[in-house]
Each structure stands twice: as C-alpha cells, then as structure tokens.
Design a protein around this motif. Sequence first.
Motif, PDB file in Angstrom:
ATOM      1  N   PHE A 256       0.718  -1.600  -0.037  1.00 41.34           N
ATOM      2  CA  PHE A 256       0.373   0.034   0.493  1.00 41.34           C
ATOM      3  C   PHE A 256       0.427   1.777  -0.212  1.00 41.34           C
ATOM      4  CE2 PHE A 256      -2.515  -2.554   2.225  1.00 41.34           C
ATOM      5  CZ  PHE A 256      -3.404  -2.947   0.882  1.00 41.34           C
ATOM      6  N   ASP A 257       2.413   1.414   0.504  1.00 40.02           N
ATOM      7  CA  ASP A 257       3.134   1.958   0.595  1.00 40.02           C
ATOM      8  C   ASP A 257       2.827   2.848   1.491  1.00 40.02           C
ATOM      9  OD1 ASP A 257       5.133   3.561  -0.632  1.00 40.02           O
ATOM     10  OD2 ASP A 257       4.624   4.850  -2.309  1.00 40.02           O
ATOM     11  N   VAL A 258       2.749   2.739   2.526  1.00 38.05           N
ATOM     12  CA  VAL A 258       3.000   3.392   3.220  1.00 38.05           C
ATOM     13  C   VAL A 258       3.545   2.583   4.667  1.00 38.05           C
ATOM     14  CG1 VAL A 258      -0.295   3.944   3.387  1.00 38.05           C
ATOM     15  CG2 VAL A 258       0.721   2.086   4.302  1.00 38.05           C
ATOM     16  N   SER A 259       4.042   3.762   5.430  1.00 37.50           N
ATOM     17  CA  SER A 259       4.793   3.277   6.874  1.00 37.50           C
ATOM     18  C   SER A 259       4.130   1.951   8.023  1.00 37.50           C
ATOM     19  CB  SER A 259       4.917   4.447   8.050  1.00 37.50           C
ATOM     20  OG  SER A 259       4.468   4.954   8.314  1.00 37.50           O
ATOM     21  N   ILE A 260       4.519   0.856   7.903  1.00 38.98           N
ATOM     22  CA  ILE A 260       3.748   0.725   9.504  1.00 38.98           C
ATOM     23  C   ILE A 260       3.104   1.645   9.981  1.00 38.98           C
ATOM     24  CG2 ILE A 260       4.569  -1.184  11.013  1.00 38.98           C
ATOM     25  CD1 ILE A 260       7.019  -2.395   8.816  1.00 38.98           C
ATOM     26  N   ASP A 261       3.735   2.479  10.779  1.00 34.40           N
ATOM     27  CA  ASP A 261       3.673   3.521  11.410  1.00 34.40           C
ATOM     28  C   ASP A 261       2.096   3.756  11.750  1.00 34.40           C
ATOM     29  OD1 ASP A 261       3.866   4.899  14.608  1.00 34.40           O
ATOM     30  OD2 ASP A 261       4.036   6.779  13.220  1.00 34.40           O
ATOM     31  N   TYR A 262       2.542   4.482  10.278  1.00 34.61           N
ATOM     32  CA  TYR A 262       0.723   4.819   9.628  1.00 34.61           C
ATOM     33  C   TYR A 262      -0.227   3.356  10.168  1.00 34.61           C
ATOM     34  CZ  TYR A 262      -3.071   5.232   6.734  1.00 34.61           C
ATOM     35  OH  TYR A 262      -4.564   5.279   6.418  1.00 34.61           O
ATOM     36  N   LEU A 263       0.097   2.360   9.923  1.00 35.77           N
ATOM     37  CA  LEU A 263      -1.077   0.829   9.529  1.00 35.77           C
ATOM     38  C   LEU A 263      -1.386   1.015  11.474  1.00 35.77           C
ATOM     39  CD1 LEU A 263       0.615  -1.211   7.264  1.00 35.77           C
ATOM     40  CD2 LEU A 263      -1.651  -0.192   6.869  1.00 35.77           C
TER      41      LEU A 263
ATOM     42  N   ASN B 127       4.179  10.464  -6.805  1.00 31.60           N
ATOM     43  CA  ASN B 127       5.038  10.519  -7.724  1.00 31.60           C
ATOM     44  C   ASN B 127       5.023  12.240  -8.297  1.00 31.60           C
ATOM     45  OD1 ASN B 127       6.159   8.107  -7.594  1.00 31.60           O
ATOM     46  ND2 ASN B 127       4.648   6.934  -8.755  1.00 31.60           N
ATOM     47  N   ASP B 128       3.986  12.199  -9.283  1.00 25.84           N
ATOM     48  CA  ASP B 128       4.023  13.580  -9.732  1.00 25.84           C
ATOM     49  C   ASP B 128       4.146  15.200  -8.427  1.00 25.84           C
ATOM     50  OD1 ASP B 128       3.000  12.745 -11.918  1.00 25.84           O
ATOM     51  OD2 ASP B 128       0.486  13.370 -11.440  1.00 25.84           O
ATOM     52  N   TRP B 129       3.686  14.521  -7.301  1.00 18.44           N
ATOM     53  CA  TRP B 129       4.604  15.484  -5.944  1.00 18.44           C
ATOM     54  C   TRP B 129       5.787  15.523  -5.740  1.00 18.44           C
ATOM     55  CZ3 TRP B 129       1.662  19.312  -3.834  1.00 18.44           C
ATOM     56  CH2 TRP B 129       0.380  19.475  -3.572  1.00 18.44           C
ATOM     57  N   ARG B 130       6.504  14.771  -6.018  1.00 18.59           N
ATOM     58  CA  ARG B 130       7.815  14.142  -6.265  1.00 18.59           C
ATOM     59  C   ARG B 130       8.938  15.229  -7.545  1.00 18.59           C
ATOM     60  NH1 ARG B 130       7.416   8.228  -5.497  1.00 18.59           N
ATOM     61  NH2 ARG B 130       7.480   8.132  -3.022  1.00 18.59           N
ATOM     62  N   LEU B 131       8.310  16.117  -8.481  1.00 25.22           N
ATOM     63  CA  LEU B 131       8.965  16.510  -9.251  1.00 25.22           C
ATOM     64  C   LEU B 131       8.716  16.963  -9.157  1.00 25.22           C
ATOM     65  CD1 LEU B 131       7.014  14.435 -12.384  1.00 25.22           C
ATOM     66  CD2 LEU B 131       8.992  14.383 -11.359  1.00 25.22           C
ATOM     67  N   LEU B 132       8.071  18.057  -7.811  1.00 23.75           N
ATOM     68  CA  LEU B 132       7.442  19.655  -7.735  1.00 23.75           C
ATOM     69  C   LEU B 132       8.633  20.156  -6.340  1.00 23.75           C
ATOM     70  CD1 LEU B 132       3.955  19.792  -7.086  1.00 23.75           C
ATOM     71  CD2 LEU B 132       5.298  20.270  -8.793  1.00 23.75           C
TER      72      LEU B 132
ATOM     73  N   TYR C 113     -17.890  14.730  -4.923  1.00 19.70           N
ATOM     74  CA  TYR C 113     -17.686  15.714  -5.839  1.00 19.70           C
ATOM     75  C   TYR C 113     -17.120  14.427  -7.342  1.00 19.70           C
ATOM     76  CZ  TYR C 113     -18.171  19.569  -3.185  1.00 19.70           C
ATOM     77  OH  TYR C 113     -19.243  20.062  -2.639  1.00 19.70           O
ATOM     78  N   ASN C 114     -17.174  13.239  -6.818  1.00 24.61           N
ATOM     79  CA  ASN C 114     -16.727  11.982  -8.001  1.00 24.61           C
ATOM     80  C   ASN C 114     -15.628  12.508  -8.938  1.00 24.61           C
ATOM     81  OD1 ASN C 114     -17.209   9.744  -9.351  1.00 24.61           O
ATOM     82  ND2 ASN C 114     -18.627  10.717 -10.406  1.00 24.61           N
ATOM     83  N   ILE C 115     -14.765  12.955  -7.297  1.00 22.98           N
ATOM     84  CA  ILE C 115     -13.191  12.728  -8.375  1.00 22.98           C
ATOM     85  C   ILE C 115     -12.626  12.149  -8.286  1.00 22.98           C
ATOM     86  CG2 ILE C 115     -11.271  14.185  -7.834  1.00 22.98           C
ATOM     87  CD1 ILE C 115     -13.265  16.611  -7.151  1.00 22.98           C
ATOM     88  N   LYS C 116     -12.018  11.270  -9.339  1.00 23.07           N
ATOM     89  CA  LYS C 116     -11.289   9.861  -8.976  1.00 23.07           C
ATOM     90  C   LYS C 116      -9.255  10.517  -9.540  1.00 23.07           C
ATOM     91  CE  LYS C 116     -15.048   6.447 -10.278  1.00 23.07           C
ATOM     92  NZ  LYS C 116     -16.034   6.820  -9.645  1.00 23.07           N
ATOM     93  N   ASP C 117      -8.370   9.504  -9.033  1.00 20.45           N
ATOM     94  CA  ASP C 117      -7.214   9.218  -9.402  1.00 20.45           C
ATOM     95  C   ASP C 117      -7.327  11.132  -8.622  1.00 20.45           C
ATOM     96  OD1 ASP C 117      -5.388   8.525  -9.827  1.00 20.45           O
ATOM     97  OD2 ASP C 117      -5.221   9.322 -11.956  1.00 20.45           O
ATOM     98  N   SER C 118      -7.322  11.594  -7.868  1.00 22.19           N
ATOM     99  CA  SER C 118      -7.233  13.284  -7.666  1.00 22.19           C
ATOM    100  C   SER C 118      -5.455  13.157  -7.514  1.00 22.19           C
ATOM    101  CB  SER C 118      -7.404  12.808  -6.204  1.00 22.19           C
ATOM    102  OG  SER C 118      -6.746  14.887  -6.265  1.00 22.19           O
ATOM    103  N   TYR C 119      -4.861  14.272  -8.060  1.00 21.03           N
ATOM    104  CA  TYR C 119      -3.943  14.866  -8.045  1.00 21.03           C
ATOM    105  C   TYR C 119      -3.017  14.832  -6.707  1.00 21.03           C
ATOM    106  CZ  TYR C 119      -4.614  18.781  -5.610  1.00 21.03           C
ATOM    107  OH  TYR C 119      -5.167  20.375  -4.543  1.00 21.03           O
ATOM    108  N   ILE C 120      -3.971  15.216  -5.355  1.00 22.19           N
ATOM    109  CA  ILE C 120      -3.036  14.814  -4.505  1.00 22.19           C
ATOM    110  C   ILE C 120      -3.044  13.147  -4.048  1.00 22.19           C
ATOM    111  CG2 ILE C 120      -5.870  14.567  -2.934  1.00 22.19           C
ATOM    112  CD1 ILE C 120      -4.296  17.067  -1.193  1.00 22.19           C
TER     113      ILE C 120
END
Length: 129
Positions: A55-62, A102-107, A91-98
């Motif tokens: 799930f690409d999350v930390s154990i701490d988060y789980l 990987n895109d955030w890492r480019l910024l 609002y039926n927003i799928k695959d939100s930018y947030i």
Amino acid sequence: MEGFGRRLENEREIKGYTKRGGSKILGFSENVFGTYEREEASHSLDTLQKVSKLFDVSIDYLITGKEFSPNAGRAVSYQSFKEVLNVFHKYNIKDSYILKKNDWRLLEKEEVIELSKHFDWVAHKAKNK
C-alpha cells in the motif's frame, strides 16, 4: 489495535483490491486479509512489512494512523486525510492529483508553496460567496 483494520480496509479499497485479492497478492490464504481487517487475527512484523510495501504506507501509519510529514514537522491525522478523500468522493473526483505522490516528487519547494497559496485563495473565495 483499534483502527488498524479500518486503515487496512481503506488502503485496500483505495488500491482497488478485494479481500481475497489482497490475500493472494500478499501470499496469504484466501480469507486471511479479512481476518486482519476485522482485527480477529494478530499479524507479524513480516506481515506489516508486506502490507506497508503493497500500500506504500509506513508501518507506523498502519498501526497508529499517523504518518510523519517532513514539511509540517508533525504527524498528519489519518482522519483528516480521510475527510479530504471523502470530499473528492462526494464530487466524483477519481485519481485526484493529491494522491499522485510521484508527481509531487517532481515539484520544487516554490511550486508546492505556489499550489498552497492558490488553494488558500480558492478556499477564501468559496468562503466569501
């Protein structure tokens, strides 16, 4: 571990897996994932590592529901993030930018600040309608 099962279920649903599918991907027998979600079974460190990687999350988060945020210098509430996701769902927003990490890492830092200021401006406009 209250909440662990809820977080596990949420992450599974975000990734689009069924309980059986999640079990299969992780190499578990068919019904194991469901027992973790219902908090009926204990999990090993090895299991936590596999789930966290999937799930690409930390154990701490789980375990705690909080993830370290280096930008804020404090833990981010799982519940707060879930509330934001609920707005997207409303609002039926799928695959939100947030969610596109990987895109955030480019910024660059300046671009993140610019996005933050733009969001603040849009939220301010919405409040003053």
